[in-house]
Design an enzyme around this catalytic site. Sequence first.
Site, short mmCIF file in Angstrom:
data_model
loop_
_atom_site.label_atom_id
_atom_site.label_comp_id
_atom_site.label_asym_id
_atom_site.label_seq_id
_atom_site.Cartn_x
_atom_site.Cartn_y
_atom_site.Cartn_z
N TYR A 1 -3.39 10.97 0.59
CA TYR A 1 -3.95 10.78 -0.76
C TYR A 1 -3.98 12.11 -1.50
O TYR A 1 -3.58 12.19 -2.66
CB TYR A 1 -5.36 10.19 -0.67
CG TYR A 1 -5.39 8.74 -0.29
CD1 TYR A 1 -5.51 7.75 -1.26
CD2 TYR A 1 -5.29 8.35 1.04
CE1 TYR A 1 -5.53 6.42 -0.92
CE2 TYR A 1 -5.31 7.02 1.40
CZ TYR A 1 -5.43 6.05 0.42
OH TYR A 1 -5.43 4.73 0.76
N ASP B 1 0.85 -1.19 0.00
CA ASP B 1 0.00 0.00 0.00
C ASP B 1 0.89 1.25 0.00
O ASP B 1 1.84 1.33 -0.77
CB ASP B 1 -0.96 -0.05 1.20
CG ASP B 1 -2.10 0.95 1.10
OD1 ASP B 1 -3.13 0.61 0.50
OD2 ASP B 1 -1.97 2.06 1.62
N HIS C 1 -4.24 -8.01 0.78
CA HIS C 1 -3.61 -6.70 0.91
C HIS C 1 -2.86 -6.53 2.23
O HIS C 1 -1.86 -5.82 2.30
CB HIS C 1 -4.70 -5.63 0.78
CG HIS C 1 -4.20 -4.24 0.66
ND1 HIS C 1 -3.51 -3.78 -0.43
CD2 HIS C 1 -4.30 -3.18 1.51
CE1 HIS C 1 -3.22 -2.50 -0.27
NE2 HIS C 1 -3.68 -2.12 0.90
#
Length: 388
Positions: A305, A177, A366
């Site tokens: 982000y 990630d 993940h």
Amino acid sequence: MKIEPFHIRVSDEVLADLRDRLWRTRWPDQIVDSGWRYGTNQEYLRELVTYWLEDFDWRAQESALNRLPHFRAEVDGYGLHFIHQRGHGPAPLPLLISHGWPDSFAGFTDIIGPLTDPAAYGGDPADAFDVVIPSLPGYGFSDRPHAPGMDVMRVAALFAGLMEGLGYTTYGAQGGDWGAAVSTALATAFPDRVCGIHLNMLIAARPPAGDAAQLTAAEHQLIERFEQFRKDETGYMQIQGTKPQTLAYGLNDSPAGLAAWIVEKFRRWSDCAGDVERRFSKDRLLTNITLYWVTETINSSMRLYYETMHNPALGADRSGGSSTVFKVTVPTAAAIFPAEIYSPPRHWAERTYNITRWTEMPAGGHFAAMEEPALLVDDIRAFFRGLR
């Protein structure tokens, strides 16, 4: 660099306020028998919130986390929290492990022991690591940035400063990630310090549009799957990358809302076949969620982000849509877990990375350090064995 030991201790007042807010949750309506189709299923969330109220013991989780060596240090004006566990072996290799969103340092507790003391887990002492696991800026017990610009390149620079301050001139990096993005940024910006990177989520762009005629049928199917993922599963990314402040008012005010936002990702991104507790206990889920709550870092975590997506130099994204190609020259290992949200073919990855190890795992998704810690540890050991 001044380094101070750090002890986790959440105040009783914060925990009392959390319980009060959970009791007063105002539940929305839900389409009958809709499951998780519209988002987090209300029946499961009510069950999780009830457990949070009645059975979850934060003090027990806090005590367990405090058995690890925690520290804080100021690096270039930012206070960073990190775990620093020294290895037991003839020559432990420093290894910087970076987490992602909505994960935290707590997601790596299962791999710290096997990496730092392999002999105690049936391994070879020669494979020992000095493990450093920082909380990303704006996450957990690290400082929250109060100025724009904290993108992955800035995070990588801070982490490089941390490793330098700890006395490490050469080290490996690992992550998935955002941790994969930070590890990649470290490798591109500091190739003289990073001996290799091990990634359990690859950031690799698809071939340029002009090469479409040369794609195989399998590659066309993969691109179609990426596009479907972009359409159905990246709403969180779009709002966190464009208007995180708007979202934060709700998530920072409602613990039930915060849990709904986070647990849906743990279910969707893991190898759990739709049953999140096949992979994560309620205690594990709530320890991570509670860390976001008590530190009030959901807003600052989401801003990563925004900052990264608004840096024009950082074009490669998690859903495979960018044509930007950067080049990592240091040796790179890819651990491909079957339920990962984005897994490009090896030859796509080789346009970006110096791939020297490629392992397709039999299970996991993940959150590899929690889902398949033994598989992840074995692959990390095998990769860095040749780089010591």
